[in-house]
Each structure stands twice: as structure tokens, then as C-alpha cells.
Design a protein around this motif. Structure first.
Motif, PDB file in Angstrom:
ATOM      1  N   ASN A 173      29.352  37.272  45.109  1.00  0.00           N
ATOM      2  CA  ASN A 173      29.013  37.943  43.675  1.00  0.00           C
ATOM      3  C   ASN A 173      27.983  38.795  43.798  1.00  0.00           C
ATOM      4  O   ASN A 173      28.320  40.014  43.537  1.00  0.00           O
ATOM      5  CB  ASN A 173      28.379  36.645  42.632  1.00  0.00           C
ATOM      6  CG  ASN A 173      29.604  35.609  42.472  1.00  0.00           C
ATOM      7  OD1 ASN A 173      30.129  34.942  43.152  1.00  0.00           O
ATOM      8  ND2 ASN A 173      29.772  35.293  40.937  1.00  0.00           N
ATOM      9  N   ILE A 174      27.063  38.768  44.759  1.00  0.00           N
ATOM     10  CA  ILE A 174      26.032  39.680  44.887  1.00  0.00           C
ATOM     11  C   ILE A 174      26.751  40.900  45.827  1.00  0.00           C
ATOM     12  O   ILE A 174      26.531  42.090  45.610  1.00  0.00           O
ATOM     13  CB  ILE A 174      24.908  39.292  45.855  1.00  0.00           C
ATOM     14  CG1 ILE A 174      24.187  38.085  44.850  1.00  0.00           C
ATOM     15  CG2 ILE A 174      23.817  40.137  46.103  1.00  0.00           C
ATOM     16  CD1 ILE A 174      23.096  37.366  45.489  1.00  0.00           C
ATOM     17  N   GLY A 175      27.547  40.626  46.800  1.00  0.00           N
ATOM     18  CA  GLY A 175      28.119  41.421  47.558  1.00  0.00           C
ATOM     19  C   GLY A 175      29.069  42.406  46.518  1.00  0.00           C
ATOM     20  O   GLY A 175      29.264  43.640  47.124  1.00  0.00           O
ATOM     21  N   ILE A 176      29.597  41.885  45.659  1.00  0.00           N
ATOM     22  CA  ILE A 176      30.635  42.715  44.722  1.00  0.00           C
ATOM     23  C   ILE A 176      29.817  43.305  43.779  1.00  0.00           C
ATOM     24  O   ILE A 176      30.094  44.543  43.494  1.00  0.00           O
ATOM     25  CB  ILE A 176      31.804  41.803  44.093  1.00  0.00           C
ATOM     26  CG1 ILE A 176      32.596  41.197  45.196  1.00  0.00           C
ATOM     27  CG2 ILE A 176      32.589  42.543  43.253  1.00  0.00           C
ATOM     28  CD1 ILE A 176      33.067  41.984  46.092  1.00  0.00           C
ATOM     29  N   TYR A 177      28.799  42.562  43.082  1.00  0.00           N
ATOM     30  CA  TYR A 177      28.022  43.358  41.865  1.00  0.00           C
ATOM     31  C   TYR A 177      27.071  44.325  42.227  1.00  0.00           C
ATOM     32  O   TYR A 177      27.109  45.414  41.574  1.00  0.00           O
ATOM     33  CB  TYR A 177      27.396  42.032  41.262  1.00  0.00           C
ATOM     34  CG  TYR A 177      27.842  40.912  40.718  1.00  0.00           C
ATOM     35  CD1 TYR A 177      29.256  41.063  40.467  1.00  0.00           C
ATOM     36  CD2 TYR A 177      27.591  39.783  40.335  1.00  0.00           C
ATOM     37  CE1 TYR A 177      29.954  39.881  40.036  1.00  0.00           C
ATOM     38  CE2 TYR A 177      27.928  38.743  39.520  1.00  0.00           C
ATOM     39  CZ  TYR A 177      29.260  38.860  39.584  1.00  0.00           C
ATOM     40  OH  TYR A 177      30.159  37.614  39.108  1.00  0.00           O
ATOM     41  N   LEU A 178      26.706  44.307  43.477  1.00  0.00           N
ATOM     42  CA  LEU A 178      25.932  45.326  43.848  1.00  0.00           C
ATOM     43  C   LEU A 178      26.477  46.645  43.622  1.00  0.00           C
ATOM     44  O   LEU A 178      26.173  47.792  43.151  1.00  0.00           O
ATOM     45  CB  LEU A 178      25.120  45.317  45.331  1.00  0.00           C
ATOM     46  CG  LEU A 178      23.965  44.382  45.409  1.00  0.00           C
ATOM     47  CD1 LEU A 178      23.684  43.990  46.856  1.00  0.00           C
ATOM     48  CD2 LEU A 178      22.788  45.305  44.836  1.00  0.00           C
ATOM     49  N   PRO A 179      27.693  46.956  44.418  1.00  0.00           N
ATOM     50  CA  PRO A 179      28.260  48.345  44.270  1.00  0.00           C
ATOM     51  C   PRO A 179      29.073  48.524  42.890  1.00  0.00           C
ATOM     52  O   PRO A 179      29.145  49.556  42.497  1.00  0.00           O
ATOM     53  CB  PRO A 179      29.531  48.300  45.548  1.00  0.00           C
ATOM     54  CG  PRO A 179      29.582  46.770  45.821  1.00  0.00           C
ATOM     55  CD  PRO A 179      28.160  46.032  45.473  1.00  0.00           C
TER      56      PRO A 179
ATOM     57  N   PRO B 151      27.476  59.468  42.926  1.00  0.00           N
ATOM     58  CA  PRO B 151      28.382  58.484  42.772  1.00  0.00           C
ATOM     59  C   PRO B 151      29.206  58.697  43.888  1.00  0.00           C
ATOM     60  O   PRO B 151      29.911  57.479  44.398  1.00  0.00           O
ATOM     61  CB  PRO B 151      29.071  59.113  41.615  1.00  0.00           C
ATOM     62  CG  PRO B 151      27.864  59.802  40.838  1.00  0.00           C
ATOM     63  CD  PRO B 151      27.081  60.253  41.840  1.00  0.00           C
ATOM     64  N   ALA B 152      29.654  59.541  44.635  1.00  0.00           N
ATOM     65  CA  ALA B 152      30.527  59.829  45.778  1.00  0.00           C
ATOM     66  C   ALA B 152      29.983  59.022  47.089  1.00  0.00           C
ATOM     67  O   ALA B 152      30.820  58.142  47.561  1.00  0.00           O
ATOM     68  CB  ALA B 152      30.773  61.265  46.246  1.00  0.00           C
ATOM     69  N   TRP B 153      28.583  58.896  47.124  1.00  0.00           N
ATOM     70  CA  TRP B 153      28.165  57.954  48.468  1.00  0.00           C
ATOM     71  C   TRP B 153      28.445  56.488  47.720  1.00  0.00           C
ATOM     72  O   TRP B 153      28.658  55.475  48.600  1.00  0.00           O
ATOM     73  CB  TRP B 153      26.914  58.443  48.497  1.00  0.00           C
ATOM     74  CG  TRP B 153      26.573  59.669  49.345  1.00  0.00           C
ATOM     75  CD1 TRP B 153      26.281  60.720  48.883  1.00  0.00           C
ATOM     76  CD2 TRP B 153      26.794  59.719  50.777  1.00  0.00           C
ATOM     77  NE1 TRP B 153      26.334  61.691  49.712  1.00  0.00           N
ATOM     78  CE2 TRP B 153      26.666  61.141  51.088  1.00  0.00           C
ATOM     79  CE3 TRP B 153      27.293  58.737  51.696  1.00  0.00           C
ATOM     80  CZ2 TRP B 153      26.695  61.791  52.307  1.00  0.00           C
ATOM     81  CZ3 TRP B 153      27.152  59.258  52.912  1.00  0.00           C
ATOM     82  CH2 TRP B 153      27.219  60.738  53.178  1.00  0.00           C
ATOM     83  N   LEU B 154      28.233  56.166  46.382  1.00  0.00           N
ATOM     84  CA  LEU B 154      28.158  54.894  46.103  1.00  0.00           C
ATOM     85  C   LEU B 154      29.351  54.286  46.142  1.00  0.00           C
ATOM     86  O   LEU B 154      29.664  53.073  46.339  1.00  0.00           O
ATOM     87  CB  LEU B 154      27.869  54.826  44.820  1.00  0.00           C
ATOM     88  CG  LEU B 154      26.359  54.935  44.330  1.00  0.00           C
ATOM     89  CD1 LEU B 154      25.852  54.848  43.053  1.00  0.00           C
ATOM     90  CD2 LEU B 154      25.359  53.970  45.004  1.00  0.00           C
TER      91      LEU B 154
ATOM     92  N   TRP C 253      22.328  48.462  40.472  1.00  0.00           N
ATOM     93  CA  TRP C 253      22.517  49.608  39.403  1.00  0.00           C
ATOM     94  C   TRP C 253      21.352  50.484  39.413  1.00  0.00           C
ATOM     95  O   TRP C 253      21.532  51.724  39.246  1.00  0.00           O
ATOM     96  CB  TRP C 253      22.208  48.907  37.933  1.00  0.00           C
ATOM     97  CG  TRP C 253      22.405  49.834  36.758  1.00  0.00           C
ATOM     98  CD1 TRP C 253      23.621  50.474  36.546  1.00  0.00           C
ATOM     99  CD2 TRP C 253      21.504  50.394  35.991  1.00  0.00           C
ATOM    100  NE1 TRP C 253      23.286  51.200  35.233  1.00  0.00           N
ATOM    101  CE2 TRP C 253      21.680  51.105  35.159  1.00  0.00           C
ATOM    102  CE3 TRP C 253      20.037  49.863  35.968  1.00  0.00           C
ATOM    103  CZ2 TRP C 253      21.090  51.594  34.195  1.00  0.00           C
ATOM    104  CZ3 TRP C 253      19.365  50.569  35.146  1.00  0.00           C
ATOM    105  CH2 TRP C 253      19.874  51.488  34.317  1.00  0.00           C
ATOM    106  N   ILE C 254      20.037  50.117  39.811  1.00  0.00           N
ATOM    107  CA  ILE C 254      18.903  51.052  39.844  1.00  0.00           C
ATOM    108  C   ILE C 254      19.131  52.129  40.956  1.00  0.00           C
ATOM    109  O   ILE C 254      18.990  53.133  40.718  1.00  0.00           O
ATOM    110  CB  ILE C 254      17.718  50.127  40.159  1.00  0.00           C
ATOM    111  CG1 ILE C 254      17.381  49.086  38.763  1.00  0.00           C
ATOM    112  CG2 ILE C 254      16.522  51.016  40.501  1.00  0.00           C
ATOM    113  CD1 ILE C 254      16.212  48.241  39.194  1.00  0.00           C
TER     114      ILE C 254
END
Length: 189
Positions: free
Chosen positions: A117-123, A67-70, A59-60
Motif C-alpha cells: 500500500n505504502i509503496g503504491i500510495y507514495l507515488p 511531475p516528470a520526475w515523480l 503528496w507533500i
């Protein structure tokens, strides 16, 4: 926007925590007292909140990156989903651990089992505004309570367990792929 965020948070939680539901069922099936059930619930919250904290840098970073890169981070859940489709795992197991360290044991098992969880929550966190993140975290906290309640209910109704074992592993990869596509599409990458 609020409904969409709430639905996405709910789906994200379900997909990344089906394996935790199985672990909770195992833990609750070994609990003999209300105190042990309380320790399992506390351990689940502790472990889950640790996973959220480890994912918070997404999130940070999302506050400073376009956003397009994210959106390209959506490839992570797509990859996890494809891996699950083509290389299914045999499932998770957790042997009962000493009662006096039950909270820590459940928390550590939740963290150890939380790579997806971490792999999904990061993006997922990366593309959210502050208010969306707040809603997502609120949904997640409610979902942990529902997960614990659901696991207790399932332990008390063991005829449902074969259904969860049979279909859970087949559904999760497809939903992960869908979630990755949603992250990618929503960011307009």
C-alpha cells in the motif's frame, strides 16, 4: 479529470487491498457477535488510515518536485507487480487473536500487511493536486466500507472463496504493472 482520478483511486485501492479482503474474511469468520464485527471494521479503518498517513509524504513531496520526475516512481508498482509474477507468495494467514484487543489486532495486521500500500500510495499521491488527493481519500474511505461489507458477504457465501483464492494472486501483479505504467505515463516522464 474527476472521473479519471476516481477510477484510478478505485483501481489503486482494489489492487493494494485484495490481500486485506482475504484477511477481513478470516477475521469476520471468527466473529461471533455484532460487537466483534464492529471492532473488526474499526480496526480496519484505523490500520488503513495509518497506511494513508504513512504515505502522505509522497503528496507533500509531489508539491515541490517536477511531475516528470515523480513519474519515475511508477517503477515501484511495476517492480512489485513483476515480483508478484515471478515470485508468487503462498498467501496471507491470520490466526484469530484475543477478542479484547480485536481493534488493535486488526489495525496492526492491516499495517503489517500494508507495505505494498505504502509503496503504491507514495507515488500515486505524489502526482495529485489537492483536490485530486481529496477525491482519492474519499474514494478510499468508501472502498474500505465496501471491502468490509464484501468480506462479510463472502463469509456468508463460502462457495465463492475458492475463486478468490485461485485468481486473486494472478490478477494483482498484472494490475500493479498497469498502475505503474499509468503513473509513469500520466506524469509524462
Amino acid at each position: 479529470m474527476w472521473a479519471e482520478t476516481g477510477i484510478a483511486a478505485t483501481i489503486t485501492f482494489i489492487v493494494t487491498n485484495l490481500d486485506d479482503l482475504a484477511l477481513l474474511i478470516i477475521w469476520f469468520s471468527t466473529a461471533k457477535t455484532r460487537s466483534q464485527i464492529g471492532r473488526i471494521i474499526l480496526g480496519q479503518y484505523l490500520g488503513f488510515l495509518s497506511l494513508v498517513a504513512l504515505s502522505f509524504p509522497g503528496w507533500i513531496g509531489g508539491q515541490w518536485i517536477a511531475p516528470a520526475w515523480l513519474g519515475w516512481l511508477g517503477l515501484v508498482p511495476i517492480g512489485l507487480g513483476l515480483r508478484g509474477l515471478f515470485r508468487p507468495t503462498a498467501g496471507n494467514s491470520a490466526a484469530p487473536i484475543a477478542r479484547r484487543s480485536l481493534i488493535l489486532s486488526v489495525a496492526l495486521m492491516t499495517i503489517a500487511n500494508g507495505g505494498d500500500n505504502i509503496g503504491i500510495y507514495l507515488p500515486f499521491f505524489a502526482g495529485q493536486s489537492r483536490s485530486q488527493l481529496g477525491l482519492t481519500l474519499g474514494v478510499f474511505l468508501v472502498m474500505v466500507a465496501l471491502w468490509c461489507g464484501g468480506a462479510l458477504w463472502l463469509v456468508r457465501h463460502p462457495r465463492l472463496m475458492p475463486w478468490i483464492d485461485r485468481f486473486g494472486a494472478k490478477v494483482v501483479p498484472i494490475v500493479l504493472i498497469g498502475l505503474g505504467i499509468y503513473i509513469w505515463w500520466d506524469s509524462q516522464a
